[in-house]
Write a protein that holds these residues in place. Structure first.
Motif, PDB file in Angstrom:
ATOM      1  N   ARG A   7       0.832  -1.209   0.000  1.00 46.70           N
ATOM      2  CA  ARG A   7       0.000   0.000   0.000  1.00 46.70           C
ATOM      3  C   ARG A   7       0.868   1.260   0.000  1.00 46.70           C
ATOM      4  O   ARG A   7       0.559   2.237  -0.699  1.00 46.70           O
ATOM      5  N   ALA A   8       1.960   1.251   0.764  1.00 50.51           N
ATOM      6  CA  ALA A   8       2.848   2.417   0.800  1.00 50.51           C
ATOM      7  C   ALA A   8       3.527   2.613  -0.544  1.00 50.51           C
ATOM      8  O   ALA A   8       3.686   3.745  -1.030  1.00 50.51           O
ATOM      9  N   GLU A  26       2.361   1.683  -3.480  1.00 47.43           N
ATOM     10  CA  GLU A  26       1.357   2.189  -4.433  1.00 47.43           C
ATOM     11  C   GLU A  26       1.123   3.680  -4.239  1.00 47.43           C
ATOM     12  O   GLU A  26       0.927   4.420  -5.200  1.00 47.43           O
ATOM     13  N   ASP A  27       1.145   4.117  -2.986  1.00 45.56           N
ATOM     14  CA  ASP A  27       0.975   5.549  -2.716  1.00 45.56           C
ATOM     15  C   ASP A  27       2.131   6.353  -3.317  1.00 45.56           C
ATOM     16  O   ASP A  27       1.923   7.422  -3.904  1.00 45.56           O
ATOM     17  N   ILE A  28       3.354   5.837  -3.203  1.00 50.41           N
ATOM     18  CA  ILE A  28       4.514   6.511  -3.794  1.00 50.41           C
ATOM     19  C   ILE A  28       4.373   6.598  -5.309  1.00 50.41           C
ATOM     20  O   ILE A  28       4.601   7.655  -5.919  1.00 50.41           O
ATOM     21  N   ASP A  30       1.615   6.517  -7.073  1.00 43.72           N
ATOM     22  CA  ASP A  30       0.538   7.446  -7.414  1.00 43.72           C
ATOM     23  C   ASP A  30       1.021   8.895  -7.329  1.00 43.72           C
ATOM     24  O   ASP A  30       0.668   9.729  -8.184  1.00 43.72           O
ATOM     25  N   ARG A  31       1.815   9.192  -6.316  1.00 42.76           N
ATOM     26  CA  ARG A  31       2.288  10.570  -6.151  1.00 42.76           C
ATOM     27  C   ARG A  31       3.288  10.951  -7.244  1.00 42.76           C
ATOM     28  O   ARG A  31       3.313  12.099  -7.701  1.00 42.76           O
ATOM     29  N   ASP A  76       1.153  11.637 -10.209  1.00 41.53           N
ATOM     30  CA  ASP A  76       0.502  12.942 -10.077  1.00 41.53           C
ATOM     31  C   ASP A  76       1.468  14.083 -10.380  1.00 41.53           C
ATOM     32  O   ASP A  76       1.046  15.150 -10.838  1.00 41.53           O
TER      33      ASP A  76
END
Length: 625
Positions: free
Chosen positions: A561-562, A564-566, A568-569, A572
């Protein structure tokens, strides 16, 4: 095709257009010949003067023949060129019609402004001056060589400066102050020794409550004049400095009666219409589908303002697209065409806060700084009141977030807003999201050819095609490559291609004294937190051209999850990409920058650790495989 459809532009690079189509002059000699004839439009230019303009003091024996050949080429290429370019005894003359030559339109608008001012209609005089100055795209016949042309163009360049200075005087007279500061600073940066803009800047600063800065401007000019010319500032400037020191009441000017209500009335009467769009690029290339989508949205009847969010990585031409589209659609928005730099990635300054941006918008409608509300709520209410019911076109350039742009949207369903950002901003409600992709290869070749100009046309060579590939279709990279070739006329295209083939050195090669790929990408990179910089570096060191979702997560060595967050950022921030198969990839220039960018965690005393070291990298890559 009628001659009246042809338009000639000399207030900047030579520009010939028939309708919306660009007409090429056919080479350097025809371009110089046409430029000289247009400078003397309506008057005959002797053949010997044309020869001097083309070759200065070293004409070849065939000079006269080459000029005649150039005139023949121009007559063939320009619609009804035979009628426009007239042969006279010993020379040639060009006779553009009304509205066909931008320099003639400029002169006509100056005359109208003078008549309006004499009639006491100062607001309208300012509008005419702004309309005249908006015709300029650079220096007269910028890019064409020759001391003779340069000397002939000096008069027009000087008239432009005088018109700018007079326009500032009138705007100061009307009560503007704070809104003039940035414009005056830009003019002073181009012409640091001229005293009139410095006097106007001092007065604008003083009336904005910035007395100390006004005095600093005087001291700065005095130091510069002493060092460069050995003289002191003139009597007018010295008198203004003394008046500022004693806070003379006459410097405050006549009390202004401009309020939000009167600013609205000025717009209703067609007075003080703000037009602050930058000039569009004369060699703008491609982006046809994007322009069409923006035009289609502008033609619809939405319940709120039409909003387009253009995002992409640095150097992809977001601002150029927005400005070019705005000029194409400006006639649909007669109540104002505005440009606001939100400084999301300026590097030198923090992002523009919303309160300051709202103040700038109010100033553009003639509301003096001293009458702006003191709270953000009040400033927002004033902007909504000024924009309500207006047909406005607004560019919010380089937004850092959706929140920054959202507050600045006009309160009118008849308006168009173009937002540009390096960050993905799908959170602007009701907006058309327009991610900007790399230029198609053929468009990239055409852009490179136009940037190189008619005197160095090599658009069909294999080296140029490879150059476009190595630049990844990025407009800024292509323009920088063209600039490198133009600065060294003897360098072959293949030599620059050879230099760019090394991925790590490619970033260093794409630079000019004013801008570079490294500088553009650095402003995106430096906005990242340390965690994302490290992740970007790790992903770039993987040898594969793209990565699956599982490979990317394995490389980051974080919980799924961490990780995937990286990812995504980074998506972005438009620093990595994802295709329809959920595979991640880099633009080649972003990858090259990420490999070499400084990162404290990945630097030893010997320098940046490359992909060949250390052992920890091998472990991550085995897991990813």
């Amino acid at each position: 095709m009628l001659a009246q459809q042809v338009r000639f532009g000399i207030l900047g690079p030579l520009d010939i257009r028939c309708g919306d189509e660009l007409v090429e002059p056919g080479g350097l000699v025809p371009a110089v010949v046409l430029g000289l004839l247009l400078l003397a439009a309506g008057r005959a230019v002797p053949l010997h003067r044309i020869v001097d303009a083309v070759w200065d003091d070293l004409p070849p024996e065939t000079a006269s023949h080459q000029v005649r050949k150039a005139v023949s080429v121009l007559r063939r290429r320009i619609p009804e060129g035979d009628r426009l370019i007239v042969t006279q005894t010993g020379g040639y003359r060009i006779d553009p019609g009304v509205g066909q030559l931008d320099a003639a339109v400029f002169t006509g608008l100056l005359g109208e402004a003078q008549a309006l001012e004499a009639d006491g209609r100062t607001n309208q005089a300012v509008d005419r001056l702004r309309e005249a100055l908006a015709l300029w795209r650079g220096h007269v016949l910028q890019g064409l060589p020759g001391s003779f042309l340069e000397a002939a163009a000096t008069t027009l360049d000087e008239r432009r400066l005088e018109a700018m200075e007079h326009c500032f005087d009138l705007r100061l007279e009307l009560g503007e102050a704070a809104g003039l500061v940035s414009e005056l600073r830009s003019l002073i940066a181009e012409h640091p020794l001229r005293e009139a803009p410095r006097r106007q800047l001092m007065l604008a600063l003083y009336r904005s409550g910035r007395q100390a800065e006004a005095l600093e401007e005087f001291a700065s000019l005095r130091t510069l004049l002493t060092a460069e010319l050995g003289v002191a500032p003139g009597a007018k400037l010295s008198a203004l400095r003394d008046a500022i020191l004693r806070q003379a009441p006459e410097l405050d000017g006549a009390p202004s009666a401009v309020t939000a209500e009167s600013a609205e009335a000025r717009v209703r009467q067609g007075l003080g219409v703000p037009r602050t769009l930058p000039s569009t690029l004369s060699d703008f290339t491609g982006r046809r589908s994007e322009l069409a989508r923006i035009a289609e949205l502008a033609g619809q009847t939405p319940t709120g303002p039409a909003i387009v969010v253009i995002d992409s990585m640095a150097g992809s031409g977001k601002t150029a697209l927005a400005v070019h589209s705005a000029h194409q659609l400006a006639h649909r928005y007669p109540d104002g065409q505005l440009f606001l730099d939100l400084r999301g990635h300026s590097g030198e300054h923090p992002p523009l806060d919303v309160g300051t941006a709202l103040d700038m918008l109010a100033c553009s409608f003639g509301v003096p700084a001293e009458q702006h509300p003191g709270t953000l709520v009040g400033k927002t209410a004033l902007w909504r009141r000024l924009s309500a019911g207006r047909r406005l076109l607004l560019i919010l350039d380089d937004a850092v977030s959706a929140d920054q742009a959202r507050t600045l949207l006009p309160a009118s369903s008849q308006s168009l807003v173009l937002v540009t950002s390096r960050n993905r901003l799908p959170d602007v409600d009701g907006a058309l999201w327009l991610p900007l992709r790399d230029m198609p290869h053929e468009d990239g070749v055409q852009l490179l050819r136009r940037a190189l100009g008619p005197h160095r046309s090599s658009g069909a060579s294999a080296a140029v095609h490879e150059l476009v590939e190595l630049c990844g279709g990025l407009p800024l990279a292509l323009r920088l490559a063209a600039a490198r070739l133009l600065r060294r006329p003897g360098r072959r295209d293949a030599e620059l291609v050879e230099r760019l083939r090394d991925e790590r050195k490619r970033i260093d090669e794409l630079y000019s004294p004013e801008r570079s790929i490294a500088g553009a990408l650095a402003r995106s990179y430096e906005n990242l937190p340390e965690e994302l910089r490290s992740a970007l570096h790790v992903l770039a060191r993987h040898s594969a051209s793209d990565l699956t979702h599982q490979q990317a997560i394995a490389l980051l060595e974080a919980a799924p999850r961490a990780a995937e967050d990286i990812l995504d950022r980074l998506l972005d921030a438009n620093l990595i990409r994802q295709d329809g198969r959920c595979r991640y990839a880099f633009h080649p220039l972003v990858r090259g920058y990420a490999l070499c960018a400084y990162h404290p965690a990945l630097v030893t005393e010997g320098g940046c650790r490359g992909p060949e070291d250390p052992a920890g990298r091998d472990h991550r890559h085995r897991c990813a495989a």
